[in-house]
Design an enzyme around this catalytic site. Structure first.
Site, PDB file in Angstrom:
ATOM      1  N   GLY A   1       0.754  -4.895   8.874  1.00 27.79           N
ATOM      2  CA  GLY A   1       0.804  -3.685   7.659  1.00 27.79           C
ATOM      3  C   GLY A   1      -0.026  -2.616   8.031  1.00 27.79           C
ATOM      4  O   GLY A   1      -1.024  -2.621   8.326  1.00 27.79           O
TER       5      GLY A   1
ATOM      6  N   GLN B   1      -5.102   4.232   5.476  1.00 28.96           N
ATOM      7  CA  GLN B   1      -6.243   3.636   6.439  1.00 28.96           C
ATOM      8  C   GLN B   1      -5.842   5.074   7.331  1.00 28.96           C
ATOM      9  O   GLN B   1      -6.416   5.163   9.343  1.00 28.96           O
ATOM     10  CB  GLN B   1      -5.207   2.319   6.907  1.00 28.96           C
ATOM     11  CG  GLN B   1      -5.453   1.330   6.060  1.00 28.96           C
ATOM     12  CD  GLN B   1      -5.234   0.251   6.947  1.00 28.96           C
ATOM     13  OE1 GLN B   1      -4.035  -0.344   6.230  1.00 28.96           O
ATOM     14  NE2 GLN B   1      -6.151  -0.288   7.631  1.00 28.96           N
TER      15      GLN B   1
ATOM     16  N   CYS C   1      -7.722  -6.474   9.570  1.00 27.83           N
ATOM     17  CA  CYS C   1      -7.450  -5.551   9.089  1.00 27.83           C
ATOM     18  C   CYS C   1      -7.513  -4.246  10.288  1.00 27.83           C
ATOM     19  O   CYS C   1      -8.353  -4.232  10.960  1.00 27.83           O
ATOM     20  CB  CYS C   1      -8.288  -5.351   7.862  1.00 27.83           C
ATOM     21  SG  CYS C   1      -7.700  -3.483   7.239  1.00 27.83           S
ATOM     22  N   LEU C   2      -6.487  -3.281  10.909  1.00 28.19           N
ATOM     23  CA  LEU C   2      -6.290  -2.331  12.109  1.00 28.19           C
ATOM     24  C   LEU C   2      -7.112  -1.993  11.624  1.00 28.19           C
ATOM     25  O   LEU C   2      -7.721  -1.105  12.903  1.00 28.19           O
ATOM     26  CB  LEU C   2      -4.960  -1.393  11.727  1.00 28.19           C
ATOM     27  CG  LEU C   2      -4.629  -3.164  11.975  1.00 28.19           C
ATOM     28  CD1 LEU C   2      -2.948  -1.639  11.740  1.00 28.19           C
ATOM     29  CD2 LEU C   2      -3.658  -3.160  13.482  1.00 28.19           C
TER      30      LEU C   2
ATOM     31  N   HIS D   1      -2.973  -7.274   0.156  1.00 28.75           N
ATOM     32  CA  HIS D   1      -3.618  -6.438   1.144  1.00 28.75           C
ATOM     33  C   HIS D   1      -3.452  -5.092   1.442  1.00 28.75           C
ATOM     34  O   HIS D   1      -5.188  -4.259   1.886  1.00 28.75           O
ATOM     35  CB  HIS D   1      -4.438  -6.872   2.589  1.00 28.75           C
ATOM     36  CG  HIS D   1      -5.361  -6.868   3.960  1.00 28.75           C
ATOM     37  ND1 HIS D   1      -6.020  -7.286   4.564  1.00 28.75           N
ATOM     38  CD2 HIS D   1      -5.005  -5.146   4.310  1.00 28.75           C
ATOM     39  CE1 HIS D   1      -6.746  -6.035   5.126  1.00 28.75           C
ATOM     40  NE2 HIS D   1      -5.374  -5.403   4.986  1.00 28.75           N
ATOM     41  N   GLU D   2      -2.466  -4.722   1.496  1.00 30.35           N
ATOM     42  CA  GLU D   2      -2.113  -3.614   1.388  1.00 30.35           C
ATOM     43  C   GLU D   2      -2.676  -2.436   0.166  1.00 30.35           C
ATOM     44  O   GLU D   2      -2.560  -1.406   0.372  1.00 30.35           O
ATOM     45  CB  GLU D   2      -1.306  -3.162   2.466  1.00 30.35           C
ATOM     46  CG  GLU D   2      -0.665  -3.661   3.565  1.00 30.35           C
ATOM     47  CD  GLU D   2      -1.615  -3.090   4.850  1.00 30.35           C
ATOM     48  OE1 GLU D   2      -2.234  -2.242   4.417  1.00 30.35           O
ATOM     49  OE2 GLU D   2      -2.065  -4.481   6.030  1.00 30.35           O
TER      50      GLU D   2
ATOM     51  N   HIS E   1      -6.006  -1.371  -0.142  1.00 28.58           N
ATOM     52  CA  HIS E   1      -6.048  -0.518   0.615  1.00 28.58           C
ATOM     53  C   HIS E   1      -6.683   1.263  -0.496  1.00 28.58           C
ATOM     54  O   HIS E   1      -7.121   2.366  -0.410  1.00 28.58           O
ATOM     55  CB  HIS E   1      -5.471  -0.038   1.706  1.00 28.58           C
ATOM     56  CG  HIS E   1      -6.223  -1.316   3.299  1.00 28.58           C
ATOM     57  ND1 HIS E   1      -7.347  -0.082   3.341  1.00 28.58           N
ATOM     58  CD2 HIS E   1      -5.142  -1.689   3.841  1.00 28.58           C
ATOM     59  CE1 HIS E   1      -7.212  -1.103   4.670  1.00 28.58           C
ATOM     60  NE2 HIS E   1      -6.530  -1.974   4.649  1.00 28.58           N
TER      61      HIS E   1
HETATM   62  C1  QAP Z   1      -3.072  -6.966   6.644  1.00 30.23           C
HETATM   63  O1  QAP Z   1      -3.198  -6.451   9.245  1.00 30.23           O
HETATM   64  C2  QAP Z   1      -2.986  -8.247   6.684  1.00 30.23           C
HETATM   65  O2  QAP Z   1      -8.402  -7.577  14.590  1.00 30.23           O
HETATM   66  C3  QAP Z   1      -2.244  -5.799   8.195  1.00 30.23           C
HETATM   67  O3  QAP Z   1      -7.738  -6.738  16.698  1.00 30.23           O
HETATM   68  C4  QAP Z   1      -3.536  -9.453   7.633  1.00 30.23           C
HETATM   69  O4  QAP Z   1      -1.997  -6.166  10.914  1.00 30.23           O
HETATM   70  C5  QAP Z   1      -2.443  -9.033   6.170  1.00 30.23           C
HETATM   71  C6  QAP Z   1      -5.077  -6.466  13.885  1.00 30.23           C
HETATM   72  C7  QAP Z   1      -4.127 -10.267   8.175  1.00 30.23           C
HETATM   73  C8  QAP Z   1      -2.323 -10.356   6.404  1.00 30.23           C
HETATM   74  C9  QAP Z   1      -3.233 -11.324   7.652  1.00 30.23           C
HETATM   75  C10 QAP Z   1      -6.632  -6.885  13.092  1.00 30.23           C
HETATM   76  C11 QAP Z   1      -4.841  -5.720  15.074  1.00 30.23           C
HETATM   77  C12 QAP Z   1      -4.388  -6.282  12.488  1.00 30.23           C
HETATM   78  C13 QAP Z   1      -7.186  -7.054  14.166  1.00 30.23           C
HETATM   79  C14 QAP Z   1      -3.535  -6.135  10.381  1.00 30.23           C
HETATM   80  C15 QAP Z   1      -6.543  -6.060  15.948  1.00 30.23           C
HETATM   81  C16 QAP Z   1      -5.633  -5.673  16.108  1.00 30.23           C
HETATM   82  C17 QAP Z   1      -4.070  -6.418  11.048  1.00 30.23           C
HETATM   83 CO    CO Z   2      -5.828  -3.600   5.971  1.00 30.87          CO
END
Ligand code: QAP
Ligand code: CO
Length: 180
Positions: free
Chosen positions: A46, A51, A92-93, A134-135, A138
């Protein structure tokens, strides 16, 4: 298409409040395509426009393993949320390498517009419900680490700032290496 720069926590621009999208044109289609490419490249499930420093109400989400079910949510609204909650280990990215449990509604109903401006509704539970909430946070300028204790949040902030200094130093050295 292009890969966009993802803001890293604690960048203050992550706390800006996004405005509704009002114009459904080619610029919006290109932004959605670039956000999708940026999310898939990361890789992530997401990404909110906030972001990538675009403060408009726009998200892209694809929770499939096959990465072939992109959904674009424009001006999303939660129209119903369950009293039941669930805790999920979120990442989170904008906060790479950090994962921690956050409690959110277990089920939600969302109304949003697609990239053409057509309204649609989604009922979500499990990972999709977590991801949408979550999104959408943001877009309100909220990052998931703000749900954690002040102690954890400060540790994360310090770690991110240290890493940022390291990344800046690497970039400097690369630029220097090319100079001669
Ligand atoms: C939000 O997050 C989310 O730490 C989206 O090193 C996350 O795409 C919603 C990511 C979990 C529900 C559950 C995170 C990639 C990606 C990192 C992501 C990383 C590389 C996170
Ligand atoms: Co995020």
């Amino acid at each position: 298409m292009a890969i966009l720069n993802i803001l890293r926590y604690p960048d203050p621009r992550l706390h800006k409040v996004a405005k509704p999208v009002t114009v459904f044109d080619e610029r919006l289609e290109k932004l959605v395509a670039d956000m999708a490419e940026t999310m898939y490249d990361a890789p992530g499930i997401g990404l909110a426009a906030s972001q990538v420093d675009v403060h408009e109400q726009l998200l892209v989400i694809d929770i499939t393993e096959t990465k072939d079910d992109l959904v674009t949510y424009i001006n999303p609204e939660i129209i119903w949320a369950s009293d039941e909650k669930q805790v999920y280990d979120e990442g989170c990215l904008s906060v790479p390498g950090v994962y921690d449990g956050v409690e959110r509604h277990a089920k939600i109903k969302v109304r949003a517009l697609d990239v053409k401006g057509q309204p649609f509704e989604v009922e979500a539970d499990g990972l999709l419900a977590v991801c949408i909430q979550h999104e959408m946070d943001h877009l309100l300028g909220k990052v998931f680490v703000e749900y954690l204790s002040p102690l954890k949040r400060n540790r994360i902030k310090t770690k991110m700032i240290k890493e940022e200094r390291g990344l800046e130093r690497e970039a400097q050295l690369r630029a220097q290496g090319r100079r001669y």
